[in-house]
Scaffold this motif. Structure first.
Motif, PDB file in Angstrom:
ATOM      1  N   ASN A  47      32.552  47.353  46.144  1.00 56.07           N
ATOM      2  CA  ASN A  47      33.489  47.902  45.159  1.00 56.07           C
ATOM      3  C   ASN A  47      34.561  46.861  44.837  1.00 56.07           C
ATOM      4  O   ASN A  47      35.675  46.910  45.378  1.00 56.07           O
ATOM      5  N   PRO A  48      34.257  45.901  43.979  1.00 51.59           N
ATOM      6  CA  PRO A  48      35.237  44.857  43.668  1.00 51.59           C
ATOM      7  C   PRO A  48      36.447  45.416  42.917  1.00 51.59           C
ATOM      8  O   PRO A  48      36.286  46.215  41.993  1.00 51.59           O
ATOM      9  N   PRO A  49      37.646  45.052  43.316  1.00 50.08           N
ATOM     10  CA  PRO A  49      38.850  45.526  42.626  1.00 50.08           C
ATOM     11  C   PRO A  49      39.101  44.721  41.358  1.00 50.08           C
ATOM     12  O   PRO A  49      38.495  43.667  41.139  1.00 50.08           O
ATOM     13  N   ASP A  50      40.039  45.205  40.551  1.00 50.25           N
ATOM     14  CA  ASP A  50      40.434  44.435  39.371  1.00 50.25           C
ATOM     15  C   ASP A  50      41.218  43.193  39.780  1.00 50.25           C
ATOM     16  O   ASP A  50      41.036  42.116  39.218  1.00 50.25           O
ATOM     17  N   LEU A  51      42.076  43.355  40.783  1.00 51.90           N
ATOM     18  CA  LEU A  51      43.021  42.298  41.145  1.00 51.90           C
ATOM     19  C   LEU A  51      43.060  42.110  42.644  1.00 51.90           C
ATOM     20  O   LEU A  51      43.034  43.090  43.395  1.00 51.90           O
ATOM     21  N   LEU A  52      43.132  40.864  43.064  1.00 53.26           N
ATOM     22  CA  LEU A  52      43.136  40.547  44.484  1.00 53.26           C
ATOM     23  C   LEU A  52      44.305  39.625  44.801  1.00 53.26           C
ATOM     24  O   LEU A  52      44.424  38.537  44.226  1.00 53.26           O
ATOM     25  N   PHE A  53      45.194  40.072  45.694  1.00 48.36           N
ATOM     26  CA  PHE A  53      46.277  39.232  46.197  1.00 48.36           C
ATOM     27  C   PHE A  53      45.748  38.577  47.466  1.00 48.36           C
ATOM     28  O   PHE A  53      45.565  39.244  48.491  1.00 48.36           O
ATOM     29  N   LEU A  54      45.528  37.281  47.398  1.00 52.13           N
ATOM     30  CA  LEU A  54      44.715  36.592  48.399  1.00 52.13           C
ATOM     31  C   LEU A  54      45.453  35.423  49.033  1.00 52.13           C
ATOM     32  O   LEU A  54      45.885  34.493  48.340  1.00 52.13           O
ATOM     33  N   ILE A  69      33.261  33.317  45.689  1.00 53.98           N
ATOM     34  CA  ILE A  69      32.175  34.292  45.826  1.00 53.98           C
ATOM     35  C   ILE A  69      32.618  35.697  45.439  1.00 53.98           C
ATOM     36  O   ILE A  69      31.824  36.633  45.492  1.00 53.98           O
ATOM     37  N   ALA A  70      33.872  35.823  45.046  1.00 58.46           N
ATOM     38  CA  ALA A  70      34.360  37.137  44.586  1.00 58.46           C
ATOM     39  C   ALA A  70      33.680  37.499  43.284  1.00 58.46           C
ATOM     40  O   ALA A  70      33.249  36.629  42.520  1.00 58.46           O
ATOM     41  N   GLY A  71      33.558  38.777  43.010  1.00 62.31           N
ATOM     42  CA  GLY A  71      32.917  39.236  41.778  1.00 62.31           C
ATOM     43  C   GLY A  71      33.610  38.685  40.549  1.00 62.31           C
ATOM     44  O   GLY A  71      34.833  38.502  40.542  1.00 62.31           O
ATOM     45  N   ARG A  72      32.862  38.439  39.499  1.00 65.13           N
ATOM     46  CA  ARG A  72      33.428  37.820  38.303  1.00 65.13           C
ATOM     47  C   ARG A  72      34.422  38.744  37.596  1.00 65.13           C
ATOM     48  O   ARG A  72      35.242  38.287  36.792  1.00 65.13           O
ATOM     49  N   HIS A  73      34.350  40.025  37.892  1.00 66.11           N
ATOM     50  CA  HIS A  73      35.297  40.978  37.296  1.00 66.11           C
ATOM     51  C   HIS A  73      36.692  40.833  37.903  1.00 66.11           C
ATOM     52  O   HIS A  73      37.692  41.071  37.230  1.00 66.11           O
ATOM     53  N   THR A  74      36.774  40.431  39.160  1.00 65.34           N
ATOM     54  CA  THR A  74      38.039  40.395  39.892  1.00 65.34           C
ATOM     55  C   THR A  74      38.880  39.188  39.520  1.00 65.34           C
ATOM     56  O   THR A  74      38.393  38.057  39.513  1.00 65.34           O
ATOM     57  N   ARG A  75      40.161  39.430  39.236  1.00 62.29           N
ATOM     58  CA  ARG A  75      41.120  38.356  38.995  1.00 62.29           C
ATOM     59  C   ARG A  75      41.846  38.056  40.306  1.00 62.29           C
ATOM     60  O   ARG A  75      42.151  38.959  41.083  1.00 62.29           O
ATOM     61  N   ILE A  76      42.150  36.782  40.518  1.00 59.58           N
ATOM     62  CA  ILE A  76      42.746  36.334  41.781  1.00 59.58           C
ATOM     63  C   ILE A  76      44.193  35.901  41.584  1.00 59.58           C
ATOM     64  O   ILE A  76      44.504  35.138  40.668  1.00 59.58           O
ATOM     65  N   VAL A  77      45.076  36.382  42.463  1.00 61.07           N
ATOM     66  CA  VAL A  77      46.436  35.852  42.575  1.00 61.07           C
ATOM     67  C   VAL A  77      46.591  35.346  44.005  1.00 61.07           C
ATOM     68  O   VAL A  77      46.525  36.129  44.951  1.00 61.07           O
ATOM     69  N   PHE A  78      46.763  34.060  44.153  1.00 57.62           N
ATOM     70  CA  PHE A  78      46.905  33.478  45.486  1.00 57.62           C
ATOM     71  C   PHE A  78      48.336  33.657  45.989  1.00 57.62           C
ATOM     72  O   PHE A  78      49.302  33.537  45.223  1.00 57.62           O
ATOM     73  N   THR A  79      48.456  33.949  47.277  1.00 60.23           N
ATOM     74  CA  THR A  79      49.760  34.034  47.937  1.00 60.23           C
ATOM     75  C   THR A  79      49.711  33.111  49.148  1.00 60.23           C
ATOM     76  O   THR A  79      48.901  33.310  50.046  1.00 60.23           O
ATOM     77  N   LYS A  91      41.590  25.102  39.871  1.00 59.82           N
ATOM     78  CA  LYS A  91      40.175  24.723  39.808  1.00 59.82           C
ATOM     79  C   LYS A  91      39.249  25.931  39.961  1.00 59.82           C
ATOM     80  O   LYS A  91      38.133  25.927  39.451  1.00 59.82           O
ATOM     81  N   VAL A  92      39.706  26.941  40.674  1.00 56.01           N
ATOM     82  CA  VAL A  92      38.876  28.148  40.836  1.00 56.01           C
ATOM     83  C   VAL A  92      39.327  29.247  39.867  1.00 56.01           C
ATOM     84  O   VAL A  92      38.955  30.397  40.007  1.00 56.01           O
ATOM     85  N   ASN A  93      40.114  28.836  38.860  1.00 56.31           N
ATOM     86  CA  ASN A  93      40.501  29.748  37.767  1.00 56.31           C
ATOM     87  C   ASN A  93      41.307  30.947  38.255  1.00 56.31           C
ATOM     88  O   ASN A  93      41.083  32.082  37.816  1.00 56.31           O
ATOM     89  N   ALA A  94      42.241  30.694  39.176  1.00 56.75           N
ATOM     90  CA  ALA A  94      43.121  31.775  39.632  1.00 56.75           C
ATOM     91  C   ALA A  94      44.055  32.184  38.505  1.00 56.75           C
ATOM     92  O   ALA A  94      44.442  31.372  37.660  1.00 56.75           O
ATOM     93  N   LEU A  95      44.423  33.454  38.501  1.00 49.16           N
ATOM     94  CA  LEU A  95      45.314  33.965  37.462  1.00 49.16           C
ATOM     95  C   LEU A  95      46.749  33.519  37.700  1.00 49.16           C
ATOM     96  O   LEU A  95      47.497  33.245  36.768  1.00 49.16           O
ATOM     97  N   ASP A  96      47.136  33.438  38.983  1.00 49.59           N
ATOM     98  CA  ASP A  96      48.492  33.001  39.304  1.00 49.59           C
ATOM     99  C   ASP A  96      48.535  32.507  40.748  1.00 49.59           C
ATOM    100  O   ASP A  96      47.580  32.697  41.514  1.00 49.59           O
ATOM    101  N   TYR A  97      49.655  31.896  41.101  1.00 46.52           N
ATOM    102  CA  TYR A  97      49.831  31.262  42.406  1.00 46.52           C
ATOM    103  C   TYR A  97      51.260  31.548  42.858  1.00 46.52           C
ATOM    104  O   TYR A  97      52.209  31.088  42.228  1.00 46.52           O
ATOM    105  N   LEU A  98      51.416  32.344  43.932  1.00 43.93           N
ATOM    106  CA  LEU A  98      52.739  32.750  44.407  1.00 43.93           C
ATOM    107  C   LEU A  98      53.042  32.122  45.762  1.00 43.93           C
ATOM    108  O   LEU A  98      52.229  32.192  46.676  1.00 43.93           O
ATOM    109  N   LEU A  99      54.218  31.536  45.851  1.00 45.05           N
ATOM    110  CA  LEU A  99      54.638  30.924  47.115  1.00 45.05           C
ATOM    111  C   LEU A  99      55.390  31.939  47.973  1.00 45.05           C
ATOM    112  O   LEU A  99      56.248  32.672  47.469  1.00 45.05           O
ATOM    113  N   LYS A 100      55.060  31.958  49.262  1.00 47.85           N
ATOM    114  CA  LYS A 100      55.770  32.825  50.199  1.00 47.85           C
ATOM    115  C   LYS A 100      57.119  32.217  50.556  1.00 47.85           C
ATOM    116  O   LYS A 100      57.227  30.987  50.624  1.00 47.85           O
TER     117      LYS A 100
END
Length: 248
Positions: A47-54, A69-79, A91-100
């Motif tokens: 069950n791939p989500p729409d958005l992943l905080f990763l 390897i995440a589903g193509r439907h899922t958008r990624i936001v790196f944390t 390079k992996v087409n992340a939607l955004d990049y958040l610094l802790k």
């Protein structure tokens, strides 16, 4: 629109913080939280989500590896706490990049970007033009740009350029390209495969519009579009199959 989302991070405090942010953001619904990418893999594959905080740095399978390897439907936001991963995230087409430590303001900005992406991608679907013959034989598409829908005739599209989260559609006879918030993958799926082909990570072309190919580069006026090695064989096969151009 409600976006489903998941949080993957091996730091419990980070998970709790992101969960609290999700819970107070009206258009987000938390579907799951996981201490590692390995633990999340079975559930997210089904069950791939729409958005992943990763998170990126995690044992076993890091965030960058998981994003591939995440589903193509899922958008990624790196944390992450490490700035050096910013380039890799693009390079992996992340939607955004958040610094802790992630602030709620930055979190909401990234979430709103995801919401906008899904709204545009769901609206940017092919619409048959009246009088177009044949099932699926549409001759134009509607693209969301600057808060309006613009109809673009397929026969006038020269090429499409990917620019991070956006695409630029270059149209014959138009001085400026149409800019739209959507991924190259979504654009590639939108255009009919019998008329358009991807020749590079950042470019899709309409072969019948090509006049010159020079040293593995497609020439459109003063613009030179590279044909990358990974797409070259398919491109040449396409040209031969449809006899749009002689083989070179």
């Amino acid at each position: 629109m409600i976006l489903t989302c998941c949080v993957i991070d091996d730091e419990p405090l980070a998970v709790d913080l992101l969960e609290s942010y999700v819970n107070k953001t009206p258009f987000l619904r938390l579907e799951g939280k996981y201490p590692s990418a390995v633990a999340a893999l079975p559930a997210l594959s089904e069950n791939p989500p729409d958005l992943l905080f990763l998170d990126i740095q995690m044992p076993g399978l890091n965030g960058l590896e998981f994003s591939r390897i995440a589903g193509r439907h899922t958008r990624i936001v790196f944390t992450t706490a490490f700035e050096q991963y910013a380039l890799d995230s693009y390079k992996v087409n992340a939607l955004d990049y958040l610094l802790k430590p992630v602030s709620y303001a930055d979190f909401v900005q990234a979430a709103e970007k995801a919401l906008q992406w899904f709204e545009l991608s769901r609206k940017a679907v092919p619409e048959p033009v009246a009088g177009t013959p044949g099932a699926g034989g549409y001759e134009s598409i509607f693209i969301k740009t600057e808060y309006k829908l613009v109809q673009i005739e397929l026969k006038k599209i020269l090429y499409v350029e990917g620019l991070k989260d956006y695409v630029k559609i270059y149209i014959e006879g138009e001085p400026h390209p149409v800019l739209s918030l959507m991924s190259m993958k979504a654009m590639e799926e939108l255009l009919p495969a019998t008329r358009f082909i991807r020749v590079h990570r950042s470019f899709i072309v309409q072969p019948e519009k090509i006049k010159v190919i020079e040293r593995n580069r497609i020439v459109f006026g003063k613009t030179y579009i590279p044909v990358s090695d990974s797409y070259k064989a398919a491109f040449m096969e396409f040209l031969g199959r449809y006899s749009l151009l002689p083989k070179i």
